[in-house]
Design an enzyme around this catalytic site. Sequence first.
Site, PDB file in Angstrom:
ATOM      1  N   ARG A 102      62.576 -21.654  57.057  1.00 37.35           N
ATOM      2  CA  ARG A 102      62.545 -21.105  58.524  1.00 37.35           C
ATOM      3  C   ARG A 102      61.710 -19.704  58.672  1.00 37.35           C
ATOM      4  O   ARG A 102      61.787 -19.079  57.495  1.00 37.35           O
ATOM      5  CB  ARG A 102      64.000 -20.964  59.012  1.00 37.35           C
ATOM      6  CG  ARG A 102      64.908 -19.807  58.550  1.00 37.35           C
ATOM      7  CD  ARG A 102      66.012 -19.564  59.594  1.00 37.35           C
ATOM      8  NE  ARG A 102      66.822 -18.712  58.629  1.00 37.35           N
ATOM      9  CZ  ARG A 102      66.896 -17.376  58.472  1.00 37.35           C
ATOM     10  NH1 ARG A 102      65.893 -16.670  58.952  1.00 37.35           N
ATOM     11  NH2 ARG A 102      67.951 -16.779  58.125  1.00 37.35           N
TER      12      ARG A 102
ATOM     13  N   ASN B 269      60.769 -10.107  55.419  1.00 34.95           N
ATOM     14  CA  ASN B 269      61.736  -9.059  56.090  1.00 34.95           C
ATOM     15  C   ASN B 269      61.023  -8.013  56.960  1.00 34.95           C
ATOM     16  O   ASN B 269      59.712  -8.182  57.475  1.00 34.95           O
ATOM     17  CB  ASN B 269      62.988  -8.739  55.560  1.00 34.95           C
ATOM     18  CG  ASN B 269      64.395  -8.927  56.011  1.00 34.95           C
ATOM     19  OD1 ASN B 269      64.383  -8.999  57.282  1.00 34.95           O
ATOM     20  ND2 ASN B 269      65.278  -9.435  55.279  1.00 34.95           N
TER      21      ASN B 269
ATOM     22  N   ASP C  21      66.317  -4.618  54.578  1.00 33.39           N
ATOM     23  CA  ASP C  21      66.222  -5.563  55.719  1.00 33.39           C
ATOM     24  C   ASP C  21      65.189  -5.345  56.701  1.00 33.39           C
ATOM     25  O   ASP C  21      64.094  -4.926  56.419  1.00 33.39           O
ATOM     26  CB  ASP C  21      67.549  -6.187  56.100  1.00 33.39           C
ATOM     27  CG  ASP C  21      67.610  -7.220  56.878  1.00 33.39           C
ATOM     28  OD1 ASP C  21      66.639  -7.747  57.445  1.00 33.39           O
ATOM     29  OD2 ASP C  21      68.571  -7.806  56.774  1.00 33.39           O
TER      30      ASP C  21
END
EC number: 3.1.1.17
Length: 301
Positions: free
Chosen positions: A103, A156, A206
Site C-alpha cells: 500500500r 515516510n 516518521d
Amino acid sequence: MTMSSIKIECVLRENCHCGESPVWEEASNSLLFVDIPAKKVCRWDSLSKQVQRVTLDAPVSSVALRQSGDYVATVGTKFCALNWEDQSAVVLATVDKEKKNNRFNDGKVDPAGRYFAGTMAEETAPAVLERRQGSLYSLFPDHHVEKYFDQVDISNGLDWSMDHKIFYYIDSLSYSVDAFDYDLQTGKISNRRSVYKLEKEEQIPDGMCIDVEGKLWVACYNGGRVIRLDPETGKRLQTVKLPVDKTTSCCFGGKDYSEMYVTCARDGLDSKGLLQQPEAGGIFKITGLGVKGIPPYPYTG
Ligand SMILES: O=C(O)[C@H](O)[C@@H](O)[C@H](O)[C@H](O)CO
Ligand SMILES: [Zn+2]
C-alpha cells in the site's frame, strides 16, 4: 529578550488507529489528516471545532490539496482525486500492481505541483513487515507516474528545501533522514546522502516538515516527540516531547503557519499504554515554537 513558552494541547480526541498526513487548508481554517487503517480522511475546522469524515474502500495514507479544488489522496496503491461533497474517489493512477500486499504510505506535493508518495508492504504489527518491498513515486500534473527507486522498507516523511534545490526523505527503518539534489523543472532526484541519523531514544523517524528557516521537523514514532534538525550541520536543534508515544507526523498551520499540528497512533499500544495515554490517536497543537512553516503546495493536475 525572548522567552520560549511552548504549549502542547490535544485539540481533537479522534482516537485514530494511525493518524497521519496532517495538512493545513488555509481557505477553510481546517486541518486535514487521515487515519490509515480506518480508511478515513478527516477535516477538522479549527474555528467551529467540528470534524467531517470521508470513509474510502482501502487504507488511505496521505491527503493533499488540489489546485482545482477538493483533494487528492493515496488510497491502497492508487493515486486518487477526492470529491469531498459526494465522498467519491476517482483513480488517477495505480502503482505496484504486481505487489498485492503493498500500500502507499506518506505523500506530499512538491513546489511544482507533483504528488510524491512512497509504498510499503502492509504491516502485520507496527514496523513489522516484509522489507524492501516499497518504492518512491510521483504523480505528475498530466497524471503520468514516475518511479524514483525501489528497495524501500517504510516510505515516510518528505519535504523540499526553501530554495527547492533539495528533497528530504525518510525510509523509516534506515533510521536516517536523507537528502537528494532536486531538479524542480524535471522532478528528478540525485546524489542521495544522510543528513541525520536518529539516536536510540528518538526511535523511528516518521513524518516530516520544513520550517521557514529551512530546518526539518521530524515526528518520532515510539519516541513521543518531534525533533528539529539542521540539515546543513547534521545537528539536532530542539526536542519537543508530547504526552503520547506514537507520534507519526507534523505540519505547520493556523495563523501565518505559526502553530504546529501533530498526528499520532493508538495502534501498537497495549491496554496499559492506552490508559496512560488517553489522548493517543488525537490531534495535537503546539504553539510558542517561535518559528513558522510554509503553506502546503497544491497538486496542479
Ligand atoms: O505511519 C506510518 O507512516 C506507517 O504507516 C505506520 O505504520 C508507522 O509509521 C510505522 O509502523 C512505524 O514506522
Ligand atoms: Zn508516516
